[in-house]
Design an enzyme around this catalytic site. Structure first.
Site, PDB file in Angstrom:
ATOM      1  N   THR A 162       0.830  -1.203   0.000  1.00  0.00           N
ATOM      2  CA  THR A 162       0.000   0.000   0.000  1.00  0.00           C
ATOM      3  C   THR A 162       0.865   1.254   0.000  1.00  0.00           C
ATOM      4  O   THR A 162       0.560   2.240  -0.685  1.00  0.00           O
ATOM      5  CB  THR A 162      -0.938   0.000   1.216  1.00  0.00           C
ATOM      6  N   THR A 191      -1.512 -10.860  -1.879  1.00  0.00           N
ATOM      7  CA  THR A 191      -0.707 -11.741  -1.037  1.00  0.00           C
ATOM      8  C   THR A 191      -0.629 -13.141  -1.621  1.00  0.00           C
ATOM      9  O   THR A 191       0.106 -13.984  -1.105  1.00  0.00           O
ATOM     10  CB  THR A 191      -1.297 -11.808   0.383  1.00  0.00           C
TER      11      THR A 191
END
Length: 360
Positions: free
Chosen positions: A81, A174
């Site tokens: 992020t 992920t």
């Protein structure tokens, strides 16, 4: 040389203002966001990714075009992020944030894309969890900067083409293996973030301590970094908790001994294992003789959901060499027994013709 110094001082002042406001409101998420680096030069670690991404952004600026779409993969807490925010900052472009689970229909994605402006950066976290219809719409948006909005149903349905200004999609995942090939191939730049080395984590802890106004000694920073599981997010969280301990239980100076006592209070041991990690290997060793045991049975014995054990505790235990996943179930390694101060049971001799635990 005065301009770079003034620029750095301005960035430092902005960081401190953000932290002061966040702490005054008691907002932990805002504090964590204020600790994020704002430019690629401020990022610690991930040297190869920084160099590659810097080239992509610099080349796009020189051409006067938006950068290629970017896919960032890796475990949680490593800075995906943050890098998305840095991309928007480096390109002086607005950042729009959403997540894969929030895009349940193609219409959701169409609504987001229709509001995009030229050069915007769209960040989609957990992009592998988008719905399939939305993925298929995204293919055309990424390649041709347009989408077909279907109005009506059945034979009377009409597809209206909607032009989208050029934008940059930054996807984070992920689980890169769950991304379909056609989507993965449409990203012009793909980077995998790796776990951080202890030296890099120490630098991150020292930087965060300076921003938080924490009096941190070198050995105190080293102690926190060594228990942070190679993850900056965990390092910053432990720093804030040990800062609380130092302010309440000590003289405010965060030394190695203060860090140790504080981390013991929060049940984080010298290798970074927390209470859930230790519960898993203790149950596995003490109750099931080291295994093999199924993940569902292990989760019930620990008192947690299966997904929590499988996604939170197990990856770190496997990486540390404390747990092995076998076709018959989870098995504790000799290292796990030693970490608990227990003696591992002798390994029975293999019976000829029978597969061992580690054979498919």
């Amino acid at each position: 040389m005065s301009e770079p110094v003034d620029h750095l001082e301005a960035q430092e002042t902005e960081h401190l203002r953000s932290l002061t406001a966040a702490e005054a409101e008691g907002d932990e998420r805002a504090v964590e966001a204020a600790l994020r680096p704002k430019t690629l030069d401020e990022v610690v670690g991930q040297k190869r990714v920084r160099e590659q991404l810097g080239l992509v952004l610099e080349a796009a600026r020189n051409r006067g075009r938006v950068p290629d779409h970017v896919l960032l993969s890796g475990p949680p807490g490593l800075g995906k992020t943050t890098l998305a925010m840095i991309i928007a900052h480096e390109m002086t472009a607005p950042l729009r944030l959403t997540s894969g689970p929030a895009i349940t229909h193609a219409g959701d994605l169409a609504a987001i894309l229709s509001g995009m402006n030229d050069g915007d950066v769209l960040f989609v976290d957990e992009i592998h969890r988008m719905s399939r219809p939305a993925e298929e719409m995204l293919y055309m948006a990424m390649e041709d900067f347009r989408v077909d909005v279907v109005i009506g149903k059945g034979p009377g349905a009409t597809a209206i083409p909607l032009e989208i200004p050029p934008f940059t999609l930054v996807g984070a995942t992920t689980r890169a293996g769950l991304l379909p090939g056609p989507l993965r191939d449409r990203f012009g730049f793909t980077a995998r973030l790796e776990f951080y080395e202890s030296d890099d984590l120490e630098r991150i802890v020292r930087r965060s301590a300076g921003l938080l106004g924490v009096d941190l000694t070198d050995d105190g920073g080293s102690e926190i970094a060594s228990r942070s599981r190679g993850t900056p997010r965990i390092a910053n969280r432990l720093l804030r908790r040990v800062r609380d301990y130092a302010q309440v239980k000590a003289d405010g100076v965060l030394t190695r001994e203060v860090a140790r006592r504080g981390l013991e209070l929060y049940e984080v041991d010298e290798l970074g294992l927390d209470s859930l990690d230790r519960a898993v290997i203790e149950v596995l060793c003490r109750h099931f003789g080291g295994g093999p045991v199924g993940i569902s049975t292990l989760a019930v014995a620990v008192g947690e959901e299966r997904e929590t054990v499988e996604e939170v505790a197990e990856p770190f235990l496997v990486r540390m060499g404390f747990l092995a996943r076998t076709p018959r179930g989870r098995v504790a390694t000799p290292a796990a027994w030693r970490h608990l101060g227990l003696e591992a049971p002798p390994v029975p001799p293999a019976v000829p013709g029978e597969p061992t635990l580690f054979e498919e």
